[in-house]
Design an enzyme around this catalytic site. Sequence first.
Site, PDB file in Angstrom:
ATOM      1  N   ILE A   1       0.830  -1.206   0.000  1.00  0.00           N
ATOM      2  CA  ILE A   1       0.000   0.000   0.000  1.00  0.00           C
ATOM      3  C   ILE A   1       0.863   1.255   0.000  1.00  0.00           C
ATOM      4  CG2 ILE A   1      -1.714   1.314   1.291  1.00  0.00           C
ATOM      5  CD1 ILE A   1      -2.885  -1.318   2.280  1.00  0.00           C
TER       6      ILE A   1
ATOM      7  N   TYR B   1      12.701   3.514   0.246  1.00  0.00           N
ATOM      8  CA  TYR B   1      12.920   4.677  -0.623  1.00  0.00           C
ATOM      9  C   TYR B   1      14.032   4.390  -1.632  1.00  0.00           C
ATOM     10  CZ  TYR B   1      10.258   7.413   2.803  1.00  0.00           C
ATOM     11  OH  TYR B   1       9.297   7.907   3.635  1.00  0.00           O
TER      12      TYR B   1
END
Length: 214
Positions: free
Chosen positions: A106, A141
């Site tokens: 998600i 990231y």
Amino acid sequence: MAPRWRIREAEEGDCGHILRLIRELAEYEKLSEQVQMSEEALRADGFGGNPFYHCLVAEVLPAPGEPQGPRVVGYGLYYFIYSTWKGRNVYLEDIYVTPECRGQGIASKIIKKVAQVALDQGCSQFRLAVLDWNQRAMALYKALGAQDLTETEGWHAFRFEGEAMRKLAGNELYTQRGAQTEDQETHTVQLWNQAPRDHILFNNISETSMFLCY
């Protein structure tokens, strides 16, 4: 099988859910006293004629036959900034997913949606920040292609707030207004801290960061 969740643009009626998630995040960080946001402010600042921010929400869809409707389990709040070197930028202020819904992709989907919005708006950079202890977030990231600017360029983030801002402005009127605002904000936080917790929904958080929980 298609996932039983979706990412969509936040609507004004989602502000209560967004505020709940903001408070969950602050609760984990032991910074609840710094949350001075209200549902009314979220509505005014995000859904007026000149919004200060934009937001995506993740919601779990009910299975066929389930009586309850969709349930908001995450959000990504972002806004546009400007770089004198690169032009238009987007900044992801917060991204959060409730503990029971992590591990389903998600958070990655929210980040990708923000990237799509940024490109559609002609942005050349997508910026965000993370606490230095959140190695899991940093790994995500980097896996998605982000650069760690602290490592590569040595940047440090600074901010002015409250009395420091009023001193910078050098105006007695700002100081007076600021004192009144702080009194009001303190009163609001006190009321929140005194509210019965059995009327407030909190999830049991185990993994999170100020800017990314997934």
